[in-house]
Design a protein around this motif. Structure first.
Motif, PDB file in Angstrom:
ATOM      1  N   GLY A 173       0.801  -1.223   0.000  1.00  0.00           N
ATOM      2  CA  GLY A 173       0.000   0.000   0.000  1.00  0.00           C
ATOM      3  C   GLY A 173       0.827   1.263   0.000  1.00  0.00           C
ATOM      4  O   GLY A 173       0.301   2.350   0.255  1.00  0.00           O
ATOM      5  N   LYS A 174       2.116   1.174  -0.367  1.00  0.00           N
ATOM      6  CA  LYS A 174       2.991   2.349  -0.315  1.00  0.00           C
ATOM      7  C   LYS A 174       2.554   3.388  -1.347  1.00  0.00           C
ATOM      8  O   LYS A 174       2.320   4.551  -1.005  1.00  0.00           O
ATOM      9  N   THR A 175       2.476   2.988  -2.613  1.00  0.00           N
ATOM     10  CA  THR A 175       2.081   3.931  -3.659  1.00  0.00           C
ATOM     11  C   THR A 175       0.638   4.377  -3.486  1.00  0.00           C
ATOM     12  O   THR A 175       0.283   5.524  -3.780  1.00  0.00           O
ATOM     13  N   THR A 176      -0.203   3.480  -2.997  1.00  0.00           N
ATOM     14  CA  THR A 176      -1.607   3.831  -2.763  1.00  0.00           C
ATOM     15  C   THR A 176      -1.720   4.977  -1.773  1.00  0.00           C
ATOM     16  O   THR A 176      -2.553   5.885  -1.940  1.00  0.00           O
ATOM     17  N   LEU A 177      -0.858   4.978  -0.765  1.00  0.00           N
ATOM     18  CA  LEU A 177      -0.887   6.035   0.232  1.00  0.00           C
ATOM     19  C   LEU A 177      -0.620   7.391  -0.415  1.00  0.00           C
ATOM     20  O   LEU A 177      -1.300   8.391  -0.126  1.00  0.00           O
ATOM     21  N   VAL A 178       0.342   7.438  -1.334  1.00  0.00           N
ATOM     22  CA  VAL A 178       0.657   8.687  -2.029  1.00  0.00           C
ATOM     23  C   VAL A 178      -0.476   9.065  -2.982  1.00  0.00           C
ATOM     24  O   VAL A 178      -0.837  10.235  -3.105  1.00  0.00           O
TER      25      VAL A 178
END
Length: 641
Positions: free
Chosen positions: A435-440
């Protein structure tokens, strides 16, 4: 296709073909061109009116010539009625009945002056009709081009309002096919059919009026074949339409495959998948061939069938007309004119039928365009007055109990809270799919949160204008994006009014200036959209320089240094430290060496933050971050759970 697209069941939306609904909607697109359409219609009516008068005028010339021949062969000094009575007295009643429909003068030959006047009148009528048709055609072209122009604008505006989720569910080739192929096909269809359809409809009406004027009986005979023509057109059209829909769907799929294979041709060759790629192409090409062949073959039956009906109409008119002439009810000129009218009546019917395949193909493309225009848009922007704005943009970010999922049945981020102070560098690490890119993406509002809220300097980003929100955020992705233009123009994309000095300063800060000046034209070197001529690392440096030039309050780096060498990476890290001074930075990284100096490191697993701290603190804790670090630098792969 990315993860979200797989989870959301990517692929084009499949809907049944609504020919009538799409056709009416397409016609509504012409509303702004009402003036041109009315002008086209009026000019068309006048042109067709003069055209349909032509055969009647020429029929008058035929009658004058025939009457001259008949009159010249008879003795003068007697009246027409006396000649006819004498013929009946001699038992030539049938001939007398036929000549009773002629206006001849015994002993008088052809009146060439009258014939010449009639022919000149016909010539003038046809000439004026041609000029009026030219005017009608020009107005038609203007209306069509204006409508297609507005459709392209609507699509361009629509694409800017579509959420990122739409593009996750669609292949690029499919979207491009709708924007280019379908619009082009629609424009060509309108150019080839619209004016002709209007002209054909007016011709049918005009010819029918003239036929009723000359002989209602012959007009009734001619109309006997119309139901048969309608039946043929309807039956063939219904069979052809689904094939045209399938043809354009197959075109979109084939374009998507070609676009993917072209952009990834290097990988296809590296992994030796040319045969599989060619086999997939043949399969898609074969599907397009079958759909196109069926559509064209079925619709191609229309014209010969309509020609048969037209010839049947011609025979009936010729037989009945001959009988009417023999009885003296009609003159030869009237029958000649009626035969021409019967041809003119069947010809537009045949033309309309032969254009059915074009119309069906165009409406099929129109529906695909309307599907794109009807796609669900991102949530509307708040009005200028109601849009919230931070009093001062410092870069303070807070996530309060944020929840998000691509698939309603599969949670990704649940009850995530985070606070980032201005000027902090926040590194986000974790396994793929954490979920790293999703957070951005949630911070940038590429996706909307399902629960909780995200605050920027105390203001809910959901209440902010997206453009204003994103104007304060600079982003550098792992996948570089360059457009066709010079290197200076690509860097200046980050700031509209950037000067050449600012562009070069940004390049120096990103350590791109040195390699740029070694190129033949330096900053004026032209790149294509693939960035041919520079390496992957150099392309990344150009995109980083672009972000530097934008001078954002918040900087987002998604594996931004993954394509550069170790020395350049160190230089970029130093530059990042300078750039990050007084700014909030989010760094998504798999290579943990790039985030050792981050103020805060967030370790994410399954959409949740499982660890938080500095590099040293997390290593001492011996948790998930320590396992990731040892896996990279101590090659302790077995320690990964």
């Amino acid at each position: 296709m990315s993860g979200p697209a797989r989870m959301m069941g990517g692929g084009p939306v499949q809907r049944s073909m609504d020919f009538k609904g799409s056709g009416k909607r397409l016609l509504r697109q012409f509303r702004p061109e009402r003036a041109a359409l009315w002008g086209m219609l009026l000019a068309g009516v006048a042109s067709v009116g003069l055209s349909v008068l032509g055969p009647k005028i020429l029929g008058r010339a035929t009658d004058l010539i025939f009457s001259g021949f008949v009159g010249r062969s008879m003795p003068g000094g007697v009246s027409r009625e006396q000649v006819l009575e004498g013929m009946r007295a001699k038992g030539e009643g049938d001939v007398a009945d036929m000549l009773s429909g002629m206006d001849f003068t015994p002993g008088k030959g052809i009146d060439f002056t009258a014939v010449g006047t009639v022919l000149l009148t016909a010539l003038a009528a046809f000439a004026v009709a041609g000029v009026l048709m030219l005017i009608s055609t020009r107005l038609s072209v203007r209306a069509i081009n204006g409508t297609v122009f507005r459709l392209r604008e609507q699509i361009e505006e629509k694409l800017s309002r579509l959420p990122l989720s739409y593009f996750d569910k669609q292949t690029r080739g499919e979207v491009l096919s709708r924007v280019t192929n379908d619009i082009d096909n629609l424009g060509q269809t309108l150019q080839q059919t619209m004016g002709q359809l209007v002209n054909s409809a007016l011709t049918i009406v005009g010819v029918l009026v003239m036929m009723l004027w000359i002989s209602p009986l012959l007009a009734l005979v001619a109309l006997l074949t119309v139901p048969l023509s309608v039946l043929v057109a309807t039956r063939v059209g219904k069979r052809a339409q689904p094939q045209f829909v399938q043809q354009w769907k197959s075109t979109g799929k084939l374009n998507a495959h070609i676009e993917e294979m072209y952009t990834g041709h290097a990988l296809v060759k590296v992994f030796g998948r040319q045969k599989e790629s060619a086999a997939a192409f043949r399969e898609q090409n074969e599907a397009l061939y079958r759909a196109g062949f069926k559509a064209q073959f079925i619709s191609g039956i229309m014209q010969p069938a309509m020609m048969f009906v037209g010839n049947l109409n011609y025979v009936l008119v010729a037989v009945v007309g001959g009988l009417r002439v023999a009885s003296g009810a009609l003159s030869i000129g009237d029958v000649q004119a009626f035969v021409q009218y019967s041809r003119q009546f069947s010809q537009p019917l045949t033309q309309v039928a032969s254009m059915a395949n074009l119309v069906q193909s165009g409406v099929a493309s129109a529906e695909r365009v309307f599907e794109l225009l009807d796609a669900e848009e991102q949530s509307p922007e708040p009005s200028e007055k109601l849009a919230a704005r931070p009093e001062r943009l410092d870069g303070r970010v807070a996530l309060e109990h944020v929840s998000f999922r691509y698939d309603p049945e599969r949670p990704l981020i649940e009850d995530l809270s985070l606070s980032v102070d201005p000027g902090q560098t926040v590194a986000i690490v974790g396994p793929t799919g954490a979920g790293k890119t999703t957070l951005v993406n949630l911070l940038l509002r590429f996706y909307e949160v399902r629960g909780g809220r995200i605050l920027l300097d105390g203001t809910d980003v959901a209440a902010m204008n997206r453009e204003e929100l994103r104007s304060g955020i600079g982003m550098v992705l792992q996948d570089t994006w360059l457009f066709h233009g010079t290197i200076a123009e690509n860097i200046a994309y980050g700031k509209q009014d950037a000067t050449r000095e600012q562009v070069e300063e940004a390049a120096r800060t990103a350590h791109a200036d040195r390699f740029i000046r070694t190129l033949p034209d330096g900053y004026d070197t032209v790149l294509d959209d693939e960035g041919t001529g520079v390496s992957a690392g150099e392309k990344q440096l150009i995109t980083i320089a672009r972000a530097f030039l934008a001078d954002p309050v918040i900087l987002v780096l998604d594996e931004a240094t993954s394509s550069v060498d170790t020395r350049t990476e160190v230089l970029i890290q130093r530059a990042m430290a300078q750039l990050a001074h007084g700014r909030t930075s989010f760094v998504i990284a798999h290579r943990l060496s790039t985030i050792r100096d981050a103020d805060v490191i967030l370790v994410m697993e399954d959409g949740s933050i499982v660890e938080q701290g500095t590099h040293t603190e997390l290593l001492e804790a011996g948790g998930a971050y320590a396992r990731l670090y040892k896996a990279q630098f101590a090659e302790a792969v077995s320690e990964i759970d």
